[in-house]
Structures are given as C-alpha cells and as structure tokens.
Design a protein around this motif. Sequence first.
Motif, mmCIF file in Angstrom:
data_model
loop_
_atom_site.group_PDB
_atom_site.id
_atom_site.type_symbol
_atom_site.label_atom_id
_atom_site.label_comp_id
_atom_site.label_asym_id
_atom_site.label_seq_id
_atom_site.Cartn_x
_atom_site.Cartn_y
_atom_site.Cartn_z
ATOM 1 N N VAL A 39 -107.302 -11.138 -64.946
ATOM 2 C CA VAL A 39 -107.666 -11.235 -62.733
ATOM 3 C C VAL A 39 -106.746 -9.642 -61.890
ATOM 4 O O VAL A 39 -105.698 -9.513 -62.637
ATOM 5 C CB VAL A 39 -107.237 -12.237 -62.869
ATOM 6 C CG1 VAL A 39 -108.027 -13.364 -63.387
ATOM 7 C CG2 VAL A 39 -105.754 -12.484 -63.076
ATOM 8 N N THR A 47 -102.214 -18.298 -64.754
ATOM 9 C CA THR A 47 -103.613 -17.798 -64.347
ATOM 10 C C THR A 47 -103.828 -18.157 -63.160
ATOM 11 O O THR A 47 -102.491 -18.205 -62.328
ATOM 12 C CB THR A 47 -104.741 -18.593 -65.375
ATOM 13 O OG1 THR A 47 -104.506 -19.980 -64.980
ATOM 14 C CG2 THR A 47 -104.274 -17.961 -66.569
ATOM 15 N N LEU A 48 -104.913 -17.092 -62.843
ATOM 16 C CA LEU A 48 -105.607 -17.413 -61.094
ATOM 17 C C LEU A 48 -106.029 -18.273 -60.993
ATOM 18 O O LEU A 48 -105.620 -19.314 -59.529
ATOM 19 C CB LEU A 48 -106.841 -16.157 -60.925
ATOM 20 C CG LEU A 48 -106.681 -15.659 -60.019
ATOM 21 C CD1 LEU A 48 -105.945 -15.121 -58.713
ATOM 22 C CD2 LEU A 48 -108.799 -14.450 -59.915
ATOM 23 N N ALA A 49 -106.548 -19.413 -61.872
ATOM 24 C CA ALA A 49 -105.795 -20.810 -61.190
ATOM 25 C C ALA A 49 -105.185 -21.957 -61.483
ATOM 26 O O ALA A 49 -105.210 -22.338 -60.505
ATOM 27 C CB ALA A 49 -107.159 -21.787 -62.828
ATOM 28 N N PHE A 70 -113.798 -20.412 -62.404
ATOM 29 C CA PHE A 70 -112.502 -19.258 -61.598
ATOM 30 C C PHE A 70 -111.081 -19.242 -62.155
ATOM 31 O O PHE A 70 -110.123 -20.496 -62.083
ATOM 32 C CB PHE A 70 -112.791 -19.897 -59.935
ATOM 33 C CG PHE A 70 -111.895 -18.487 -59.812
ATOM 34 C CD1 PHE A 70 -111.000 -18.592 -59.208
ATOM 35 C CD2 PHE A 70 -113.174 -17.346 -59.144
ATOM 36 C CE1 PHE A 70 -110.662 -17.174 -58.264
ATOM 37 C CE2 PHE A 70 -112.286 -15.727 -59.016
ATOM 38 C CZ PHE A 70 -111.258 -16.502 -58.104
ATOM 39 N N GLY A 71 -110.718 -18.234 -62.104
ATOM 40 C CA GLY A 71 -109.437 -18.065 -62.733
ATOM 41 C C GLY A 71 -109.318 -18.613 -63.602
ATOM 42 O O GLY A 71 -107.889 -18.585 -63.849
#
Lengths: 341, 373
Positions: free
Chosen positions: B77, B88-90, A301-302
């Motif tokens: 994202v 990044t989202l992570a 994810f992400g």
Amino acid sequence: MYRNILCLVLGLIIGIQLTDFLEYFQLTDSQFASTSITQLEEGASQLATEEELALWLHNETRVLCMVLTLPKNHQSRVRRVKGTWGRRCNKLIFISSQEDRELGVIDVGVPEDRNNLYLKMRKALEYVYRNHGEDYDWFLKADDDTFVIMENLRFLLYPYDPEAALYFGHRFRTTFPQGYMSGGAGYVMSRDALRRLNLFAFNNSQFCPINNNSEDRQIGFCLQNVGVVAGDSRDEEGRDRFLPLSLKFMLPTFPTDNWLPKLTFYEPVNETGSTSGISFHYVKIHEFEMYEYLLYRLHIFGTPLSQRTLPPRLGPDELQNQLNQWAQENSTNSNAWLKQE
Amino acid sequence: MAGEYIILENSSTYPGFHSSSNGLANGMYRSAQRISTDRLVLLILLVSTTVIGLFAYWDVMVLNAGALPLSRGTSSVDYMEPGLRNETLAEKMHREVRVLCWVLTTPKYHKTRAIHVLRTWGKRCNKIYFMTSEPDDELPTVVLTKPDRYEMLWGKTKEAFVHIHEQMRHEADWFIKADDDTYLFLENLRYMLYPYSPETPIYFGFNYKMVGTHQKNESYMSGGSGYVLSREALRIFAEGVNDTTKCRQEDDHAEDVEMGKCLFNLGVKAGDSRDEQLRNRFYPIAPYGALLSGNVGMDFWLYKYAYYNPRSCMDCLSEYPVAFHYVHSKQLYVYDYFNYQFQLSGRAQVAERLPKKIREEELVIPESDNPVS
C-alpha cells in the motif's frame, strides 16, 4: 627476503579487496534495481511475484483437464466451465456422446446412461492417452458440475514427479484397501498412472474388469491393481482440499448428517475451508460465474494478499518414502462404515 | 646485505674513487638505503590499512542503505504512517472510519440467519446490533417496542435509528442498516466512505427512482442491500422524524421508500455510491443475478427502477463491492471463505491508494441517467 614477504602481503590484501569489491558490486546492483522498482511503483514487486509465480507454474506443471458431460449440458455447463476455470487448464477436453468442435467436446461413442459412466471414463482415458498421453504432466478428471482452482492444484502437484505412479483427490474408503477418489470432487493422476492404466489395466479383465459399477470406485480399483498410489491431498492442518459436496454443505464445519462422514477415508476435521482449496462439487450453473467473480475479480480494500512460497520438489528418495508411506496407509476414520450393496 | 654487495661491485670497478673517499661515501649510501626501505614499508602498510578501512565503511553504508528500501518495498500500500508500519490499510481504516451496523431481524431468524451474520461479516463492523423483538444471549440485541410484522418495517426502522442516535451516536461515524440476508464488505464500505466527512448530511446505498409523486432528483435506497447514514444525517433524521410535514408518522408502508422521502425532505443528500468507472457497489441482488447477462433481458425489473443506468455484464461488477442482497445464510460462509481465507496466486494484486477527501462544497451528486420508465 624482506622484499618477497612484502610483495606477498600486499598481493593478498589487494586480492581480498578486489574480491570483496566484486561481490558488493553485484549485491548493490540487485539492491538498487529492487529499490528503483519499488520507487517507480509501490506494490509492483509483490504484484509481479504472485502473478509471475502463477504464470510460471502454469507452464511448469502442465495439467490436461477431462470434463465429463452430456449433450444437454453443452450450451449451459460446458460453456460456463470453458469460460471460467477451464481457461486455466493447459488443455481442456469435454467428454460426451455428441461431438461439438467449437466447444472442444469429443464423442467417445458410449451412450449416455448412469450405468455407462465407468465405460465412458475408460474410453476417455484411452482417448487422452492415445492423443495426449506424453504431452502433459498430470491428467485431471472432473464433472461439468465441478469447479477447480487450477492454481492451487498446481501448488499441490508441483513437488511430485509426474513419472511417479500417483493420483490425488478426495479419498473414500471401500472394500479394497486403498480406497478410491470421489469422481465429483475430481481426481488428478500422473502421466505414469495414466500410462499404467492404459498399458496394464484396461486389457486385463482381472485387474480392471468391465462392469456396471460406479466410475470412480472402479477406476480406483484399476489404479490400485497396477500399483498407482493414492496420495494425501489434505493441507498442513489436515483439511480437505478436494470437496465432494457443494460449499454450502462443507462450510463452515464438516457435515455430520449425511453419508460423507461414513465414507471419507481420513478422520474428518471439524473446521473446514482449506486456505488452499482445490475443488468443489455440485456447482449450480449460475455459481460458475459467481465463483469466478468472488475469487478472481473481487478485492477487499487494504488487505494485502499473503505471499506463498512453492513447496520444494521431492527428491527420488523422499518421493519413494512418501509413496511407500501412502501405500501402507489405513483409513483413520473412526465413524461407522457406510452400508454398501 | 644487498647494499653492501653493490658497494663491493663499485669498489672493484673504480679503485681510485674508492680509495679517495671510501669512508664518507660508504656511510652515506648505506644510511640512505635503510631509510628508503623503511619508508616504503610504512607507506604500504598505511595505504593498505586505509583501503581496508574504507571498504569496511562502504560495506556498512551499503548494507544500511539497502535495508530500508527493501523494507518499504514489501508493503503493498502506498499510504502508511511512519509509526504504524506493520498495520494494513484495512486495519487503519477500521480505526478511522468507524461503522456501526444494525441488522433488522426477528426471533424466528435468530438461529438461522442472524447468528451467521455475526459469525461472518458482522465481526468486521466496529459495532453491530440486531434489532429484534426478543433478546438473545448469543447476539448483541436491541429489543424494539414495535410488533413483529413486515408491514411495520417503517416503524421499526424509525425506532431503531432514533434509539441508535440517542444511545450510540458516539460509537461510530457512519451507521448502516442491513437485513439478515445481506452480505457487507466492510473494508470496501470504509474505502467508499473515506472521502466524505461524517459531518456531511449524506447517505448511500443502491439508488432507486422515487415512487409516487416526487421531484425529479429524488431517489431512495434499497432496503435489502442496506444504506449507510453519516452521523450528521442520523442526527437530522432523529431530530426531524416527528415532523408531520416531512416524514410519515404512521408505521406502515415500505421502509426504504419512506426513509428516502423523509431524508429528502429533511435535506439529507442521496449520495452516489458508484465507483470511478460508474459501476454500482451496492447490489440489491446476489452476484449471480447481475452476472448472468445472457439470461436477463432489458425488461429485468432492476433496469426499470434503478436511478442510475445499470449495465449488466461481467465488467459492470465493481472490484470493490460493498453489499449484496438475498444471500442465503450458508452462502455467507462462501463469501467469507473465498475473500478472507482463500489463498490464490492467480488473483491479481493491485496497488491501492486512499482517495482524496471531499469537502462538502466540492460534493457533486450526478442526476439520474436511466431513461427506462
């Protein structure tokens, strides 16, 4: 005269502006289209790019896959190859000693025996040449315990003309200078390489004798004798993309306690794990689905996937230079040689 | 000169008109002609300049307008803070959902298992500690006082969680226990945990039916694939573990079962870790066990003991798994290689969004739906 100059200047101005107008209209149009796509669905552009690239490449670089197997493996390994990586071949053929139409297995008429592997491979190559030799660009040989990442294989092959006499795999060194490609890691030959084998090698007992030697070494000998060049399949960091052992032995560092460092053609790179890996060997039956899941289904994810651009196609001169360079290459492996009978 | 030419023409045609008003007419006509030409030139120059200026302005506006959408378009994202465009989202989640990992191990496995955990998934924890009985320079260890025997697992687990609460509870929001043969996908764990507040008394893992005498809605989490406690659950556990009416005081018995009983009695909720399609995210086995549906009958042990109804098929594996168990140390590198190093154009990229936050009063935990017994 005054009037003439005036008309000339005015005409030039109008012409230039019209040209600018047309150019910017085109540019704006594409930009607006891009923007609207982005607004409609975030990330769609990248999604389209990556998947479309794989789809386009699937038809642009056509690969026929020959998988050598045995009758006892039809219901286990053949079924799993067919359900996992084999689906991404342009054509998938299993070579065995018993036919099975449902699974796409053909009988080449060679009894199963370790000493017959080479003969079986010759029959397979003859069959493929007779039936599909001009329909595909590249011809991959694999075992039923090989897992191949077809997308990365096509990335490797794309720059090269299938009419060049060329083949790729994990290169081993041996008594003849060019060496040969590991059979278990799989090797892929161009259309011209396959043609040369069938037209000039198989009917020549000097170039390509029939014997009981190992299949991959003998095929390598035959290919060398008809001028097929062994290409370098390593990535930009010198890491192997075709792995002749299972991943458990090849990760995270190059093994030092077995036969591989003595046999491999290029100097081993300690840090293994090419980001564009192509094949793995000694895959257990249950690992086919596991690799399929880990590679194609599982998401982190992400973490957006990094986008890649295709390497450019080589022009005729560049390709010839590359082939000449590869043809003259000597082994860079500094380890002691593996003792061979 | 052109004007003069015209005048001469007129003069020859109408001699009378010419002779009668020659001076006045000639002068006025010439003057009008000159003024008109000058005006025309000025007008044209002005218009041209204006048009060029307008086009230049329009070009600049188009370029500026085009830049921003393209820049945003490259992001895969949806959610992104304005000031952290390149994150990044992570990476954002790594900051916002802090996970402390503790791994139960033993000195004989430091070099063969634990070190490989640290080199693979362990480095993606916000903090990681190896609970063992001897220190090791290569590992961030915590030395427990309990002896190194399998039957003392429950004792070691209690000691580990109490120690973490006393020493490290400010280092993270969530606290996950794992074995040295577990593989954790930390990004997917954070994704799963994001909707929940760490102040909610809840924990997650692979839900098993409770064993022995128990209430209907009681479950425990598989020890092997790991379980994750919220900060509040950790506090409740550390403060209540010595209550003889709620938690087993002796150090023996199965660690995960006793943990489940203890937390249940202390009022910590056993959360449902499945995804939106009710697929498990914690797996007490490696992927191949769950995948080979053709080789697994309904008498498979997992189906009998799972709290939620398991279904074994390719589509029943979540795209965002959190944990697998019985992963050999060499296999840890395969998971890392395929999911963190590998580039593959055939892998589908999906648009990812953060789920909504769940308030504690909105929390609904489904009851067991596995009829097999």
